[in-house]
Design a protein around this motif. Structure first.
Motif, short mmCIF file in Angstrom:
data_model
loop_
_atom_site.label_atom_id
_atom_site.label_comp_id
_atom_site.label_asym_id
_atom_site.label_seq_id
_atom_site.Cartn_x
_atom_site.Cartn_y
_atom_site.Cartn_z
N SER B 185 35.82 52.13 30.66
CA SER B 185 35.18 52.45 29.38
C SER B 185 35.66 51.53 28.26
O SER B 185 35.20 51.64 27.13
N THR B 186 36.58 50.63 28.57
CA THR B 186 37.02 49.67 27.56
C THR B 186 36.57 48.27 27.96
O THR B 186 36.49 47.95 29.15
N SER B 187 36.34 47.45 26.96
CA SER B 187 35.87 46.09 27.25
C SER B 187 36.95 45.31 28.00
O SER B 187 36.66 44.55 28.91
N THR B 188 38.20 45.50 27.61
CA THR B 188 39.27 44.77 28.29
C THR B 188 39.38 45.21 29.75
O THR B 188 39.52 44.38 30.65
N GLY B 189 39.31 46.51 29.97
CA GLY B 189 39.38 47.01 31.33
C GLY B 189 38.26 46.44 32.18
O GLY B 189 38.49 45.91 33.28
N GLN B 190 37.06 46.49 31.63
CA GLN B 190 35.89 46.02 32.34
C GLN B 190 35.95 44.52 32.61
O GLN B 190 35.79 44.06 33.74
N GLU B 191 36.23 43.75 31.59
CA GLU B 191 36.16 42.29 31.71
C GLU B 191 37.25 41.75 32.64
O GLU B 191 37.01 40.84 33.43
N ARG B 192 38.43 42.34 32.53
CA ARG B 192 39.50 41.86 33.41
C ARG B 192 39.20 42.20 34.86
O ARG B 192 39.48 41.42 35.77
N ALA B 193 38.64 43.37 35.07
CA ALA B 193 38.26 43.75 36.43
C ALA B 193 37.20 42.80 36.96
O ALA B 193 37.33 42.24 38.07
N ASP B 194 36.16 42.59 36.18
CA ASP B 194 35.06 41.71 36.61
C ASP B 194 35.56 40.30 36.89
O ASP B 194 35.25 39.71 37.93
N GLY B 195 36.31 39.77 35.93
CA GLY B 195 36.79 38.40 36.08
C GLY B 195 37.62 38.24 37.33
O GLY B 195 37.51 37.24 38.06
N PHE B 196 38.44 39.24 37.60
CA PHE B 196 39.31 39.17 38.78
C PHE B 196 38.49 39.26 40.06
O PHE B 196 38.64 38.45 40.97
N ARG B 197 37.62 40.24 40.11
CA ARG B 197 36.83 40.46 41.33
C ARG B 197 35.94 39.25 41.63
O ARG B 197 35.89 38.76 42.76
#
Lengths: 364, 364
Positions: B185-197
């Motif tokens: 639900s946070t942009s940081t959580g989402q973006e870091r997850a996406d970038g990593f995956r």
DNA sequence: CGTTGACACGCATACGTATGCAATTTAGGT
DNA sequence: ACCTAAATTGCATACGTATGCGTGTCAACG
């Protein structure tokens, strides 16, 4: 631009004072009018101006809290509960940071935008309490106190707590004991040092100046202090730290030096900040009940606001030893420290299980 | 009770407006008068009332900063520099804490007692920015952003940083990789997850749901996440954490489980908060230049105040890998995890030297 | 039906500072 | 010495809310 109580009044077809009374649930407003006013206020998105209100009532419902920089973990640990406790009494918290360098800016505390002040960082000779007193600004000192000031305060039983550590170390069999202490310019630094030294003396254990280090309440004091103590001819087998933040610094230095804690060295802190319970530290320490301290301060201040001329009160919280994993008996062969090799060589470090750890520890 | 500009005026033998002008060094006051006024003000101990001033000028020179609870060490690390940066522009900081439970109280942000607001905790669907926008309250989003809001912002290059971690892990030879991530639900959580995956996928490495854990940005997420990941059939050899606070929790769990870091498990964080450099953690992580972020936010906000209708701007800070001691190649015999004995048995933990540690690390 | 309250509301004003504008003084130039 | 412009200062008022006090209304009561 902004919508005022006059706008609400116009829309509701009443006078501005009626809006003021209606929204604050003052008696003397009919149910019907109150409803109309609320509806008008809601539809306009009216929010009362604090500036106007403060000017008129001469009260802001704001409390100034003077804290050290938040990077020092002790202060968040105290401020969190304090914020909540004050909020419970209907007061908002305004934070002022006191970097040691220059004295705290005085004007923002006196400009009438605060109903009261909480001092957490005072040095023993600080002039701040005197100034506040002269201006009639209600305040409370917490954790630290100032010499010769008769004012509301809430502090920990520092001497008692430090003495308990001395007892523990003596009981474990330590004889070469050291201390990394906070600044003598603070009441906490002074009292913890005194309490520790006196209790040791009572047990026949000497604390020579060579085994006492002083410094600010930060991790670097602990780091440097430990390195200095450990490099002496006869290194201590136990080190008492003036607070947890110093102790954490000491533990870090010990880790990087490869010193086995508590196998080779006992380290004890003071405060029991939440981080002390973290598994990598697992610090044996003296608990000061910070939430209780916060509640107590809030109560003192609120009562002071209600009765400005009541006599000053002093609350002392009794501390309690929390036995975790950084204490133990001295090594039998403590003499041949050298045999373990150069100090900077890496060494395995045992992490012990905690009997009382994790989130709940701070509540027990 | 309190001394006002009228009192000063009377003593100096001038009018109240003249006092106002003289003390603010407005032109149009003779040197002699100015001196008399200053002297009178000094002798009375006059401090201008903020309430009066705010009411008259409609500006408070105060900025509201919305932060999570300070017990989360990320926020002090951001707030310290932010406070300084704003102070450099002549603005005072007022802190508001956003516990996740209920939404942030809106009124104190709209009552005119703030010139602007800095949002640090927004969730991706937060309505707060919209409300502020509707009310014309200038604000800047920092670190986290909100979906579909065109407003000033300063964020880290989260995808790039997370991708760099993926590269590192791949390069070291890790194939069974896991992640303990922040809230989607946070942009940081989402973006870091996406970038990593995504970066892992690009290297042909899979990140199955079973090796992804989500939770709030706190140490307990790291603790529980690590325990859960480690208890699976084929445990990962490397774990990427959504931020440093989670990583520190994971390191704590690893310590209490006796897991050798980085010998048996690689852990990498994100943010490089000061504690990451502590010797006991020595965390390999992605640095976000928080002081720079703070300066940038302050500049954005100040310029916004000067030009309310200028187009929104977005600043992205490029992150940088900081290689410390919690990463390494996977173990050869990673298959026989079991041979090392029950997980809860104590194990020695090697603390590595740091190539870049201590106080200065956060400045480099 | 008149009187007395109680109740609801508006009027006027205070809170402390800043600022537009008019009034006064001063300086400068011829 | 006179005129003009500039410099200095005071007057009046605005900012938004809260509150003491007076007025008007209505019901209850004698």
């Amino acid at each position: 631009m902004a919508v005022t109580s006059h706008d609400v009044a116009r829309l509701a077809g009443v006078s501005q004072p009626t809006v003021s009374r209606a929204l604050r649930d003052e008696k003397g407003v009919s149910a019907a009018t109150r409803r109309r006013v609320r509806e008008a206020a809601r539809s306009l998105g009216y929010v009362p101006s604090q500036a106007g209100r403060a000017l008129s009532t001469r009260r802001s419902r704001k409390i100034g809290v003077i804290s050290a920089e938040l990077s020092n973990p002790f202060y968040p640990a105290l401020l969190g509960p304090l914020h909540d406790a004050l909020a419970g009494h209907g007061y908002r918290t305004v934070l002022f940071t006191d970097r040691g360098e220059r004295p705290v800016e005085l004007d923002p505390l006196l400009d009438g935008s605060l109903d009261g002040v909480v001092l957490t960082t005072s040095e023993r000779t600080s002039s701040l309490p005197g100034e506040l007193m002269a201006r009639g600004v209600p305040f409370v000192m917490v954790n630290r106190t100032v010499d010769g000031i008769e004012a509301d305060r809430c502090v920990a039983g520092n001497r008692v707590g430090a003495a308990a550590v001395a007892e523990l170390l003596a009981h474990l069999g330590h004889r070469r004991v050291a201390a990394i202490l906070g600044p003598e310019s603070t009441s906490t630094g002074q009292e913890r040092a005194d309490g520790f030294r006196d209790a040791l003396a009572h047990r026949g254990i000497d604390l020579p100046p060579a085994r006492m280090v002083h410094g600010p309440f930060d991790p670097d004091t602990g780091r440097r202090g430990l390195i200095r103590l450990i490099s002496t001819e006869a290194p201590p087998t136990a080190v008492f730290c003036g607070n947890d933040v110093i102790a954490l610094g000491a533990l870090n230095a010990a880790a990087s030096l490869g010193i086995d804690i508590p196998g080779r060295l006992t380290i004890v802190g003071f405060d029991d900040i939440p981080m002390a319970a973290w598994e990598v530290f697992n610090l044996t320490t003296v608990r000061v009940d910070l939430p209780e301290m916060a509640r107590s301060v809030a109560a003192l201040l609120v009562e002071r606001l209600a009765a400005p001329d009541a006599p000053a009160r002093s609350v002392v919280l009794e501390p309690r030893l929390i036995m975790r994993g950084t204490h133990g008996p001295p090594r039998r062969d403590e003499e041949d420290y050298e045999s373990a090799g150069p100090l900077h060589q890496m060494q395995p470090r045992i992490v012990r299980a905690d009997t009382e750890w994790g989130r709940d520890a701070s509540r027990t």
